[in-house]
Design an enzyme around this catalytic site. Structure first.
Site, PDB file in Angstrom:
ATOM      1  N   HIS A 215       0.789  -1.231   0.000  1.00  0.00           N
ATOM      2  CA  HIS A 215       0.000   0.000   0.000  1.00  0.00           C
ATOM      3  C   HIS A 215       0.820   1.278   0.000  1.00  0.00           C
ATOM      4  CE1 HIS A 215       0.976   0.223   4.296  1.00  0.00           C
ATOM      5  NE2 HIS A 215       0.593   1.484   4.246  1.00  0.00           N
ATOM      6  N   ARG A 216       2.099   1.239   0.346  1.00  0.00           N
ATOM      7  CA  ARG A 216       2.863   2.482   0.483  1.00  0.00           C
ATOM      8  C   ARG A 216       3.091   3.135  -0.873  1.00  0.00           C
ATOM      9  NH1 ARG A 216       4.776   3.894   5.424  1.00  0.00           N
ATOM     10  NH2 ARG A 216       4.689   2.246   6.998  1.00  0.00           N
TER      11      ARG A 216
END
Length: 373
Positions: A215-216
């Site tokens: 997700h980063r």
């Protein structure tokens, strides 16, 4: 004593659940409402699977305010949050504001409070990746700088703050209370019941699968990194199934760049109970999440971190976690070697499971001592 709790992203719901439960228990023990908690949900995670389900299954009090802010740029999001949180604080006039972690909601809440001369308590203070390109690193450093109570999860976090000279700041106080995420796992794993889709996965794969999350922004917004990680996970999935509850940001980027998976099981984002069940039953974890690195350790699972650095350095130092970045070959090699080692997870790294209680006790003690403005 009135405390305003500010949350907005999935990990914060888990952390806030621990402290909210500790507040309720403290009030029950005293036989009166010593602490009044007002909850603001900024809306940073607005998807039902990323937000609403957490409040339902984790027995968190429903937010008193839902600001509905999300899905825009960092600057716009933080600015809108700051404006709306300030209005709530002016109305509620709390004795303290409680923020968690390192999101835009965290920073906006801290800034809104300190500009109104309301003291800030930061849970999960002192973490450092030493990578200022990460929005999270900027958020956590600035939040620590304006907080009065710095609740650290580890001795490493304490040392980080001491090295930055925090003890010389007026009124700032450092406490190593342990990790509220450990409290959460100890409590919720006893009552976690998986949903239908996760139950089907367990029936199909048994305990022979890897859990992966992504997700980063450093990974999702860089097509070369995203493609490299996706290809590595897909190749690993040829021999051992890889289950990926896919974050909305990652899902959007994968569709935009037409990245295909043949051997990876893609799911919608899952609730906390489903995630605990997947962690408990998987062989190991691939992730760029900070929280999931710790939760893998809590469940005795090795973790390969898809980043160049981690805030949870003690996991790497003790050999439970290793850094692979987005390097395709390195990810594959570590899966073949690191994931198949023998591990001893008996070491205690994150406290005694009473972090939430300690946070509440310290805030009440300080309030009684007239430290609050």
């Amino acid at each position: 004593m009135k405390i305003v709790t500010i949350v907005g992203a999935r990990p914060q719901f888990v952390k806030a659940a621990v402290v909210s439960r500790a507040i309720a228990e403290f009030n029950r023990e005293k036989g009166e409402k010593v602490i009044e908690e007002v909850i603001i949900h900024t809306g940073q995670h607005y998807d039902a699977n990323m937000s609403d389900v957490f409040f339902e299954e984790m027995r968190i009090p429903r937010p008193d305010y839902h600001l509905g802010i999300g899905g825009t740029s960092h600057g716009a999001m933080t600015g809108r949050m700051l404006e709306k949180i300030e209005k709530v604080l002016l109305k509620e006039k709390p004795d303290a504001v409680l923020v968690y972690g390192d999101t835009n909601s965290t920073l906006a809440g801290a800034l809104a409070a300190v500009k109104l001369h309301i003291p800030v308590a930061h849970v999960e203070a002192g973490l450092r990746s030493f990578n200022m390109r990460m929005p999270e690193e900027v958020n956590r450093i600035l939040t620590d700088r304006v907080s009065r109570w710095l609740f650290c999860p580890t001795e490493t976090a304490v040392r980080n703050l001491q090295a930055e000279g925090v003890e010389s700041w007026s009124e700032a106080r450092i406490y190593n209370v342990g990790d509220v995420m450990y409290d959460a796992v100890l409590f919720y794993q006893k009552i976690a019941v998986p949903g239908r889709e996760v139950s089907d996965i367990l029936q199909e794969y048994k305990n022979n699968f890897y859990l992966a999350t992504l997700h980063r922004a450093e990974n999702t917004d860089d097509i070369l990194r995203l493609a490299s990680i996706a290809r590595a996970l897909d190749d690993i999935g040829r021999k051992i199934p890889v289950v990926v509850p896919l974050h909305p940001r990652a899902s959007k980027r994968i569709k935009e760049n037409e990245i295909k998976f043949s051997y990876v099981k893609i799911m919608e984002p899952v609730g906390y109970f489903d995630m605990l069940t997947l962690l408990k039953n998987c062989r190991g974890v691939f992730t760029d999440s900070g929280g999931l690195q710790k939760e893998a350790f809590f469940f005795g699972k090795p973790c390969i971190t898809l980043r160049e650095e981690t805030e949870w350095v003690e996991l790497v130092a003790h050999g439970f976690n290793c850094l692979a970045g987005a390097d395709y070959e390195k990810i594959l090699n570590l899966e073949q070697t690191f994931m198949h080692r023998d591990f001893d997870f008996s070491v205690s790294l994150y406290g005694d499971g009473r972090a939430g209680e300690k946070v509440v006790e310290i805030l009440v003690q300080n309030h009684k001592a007239d430290y609050l403005i």
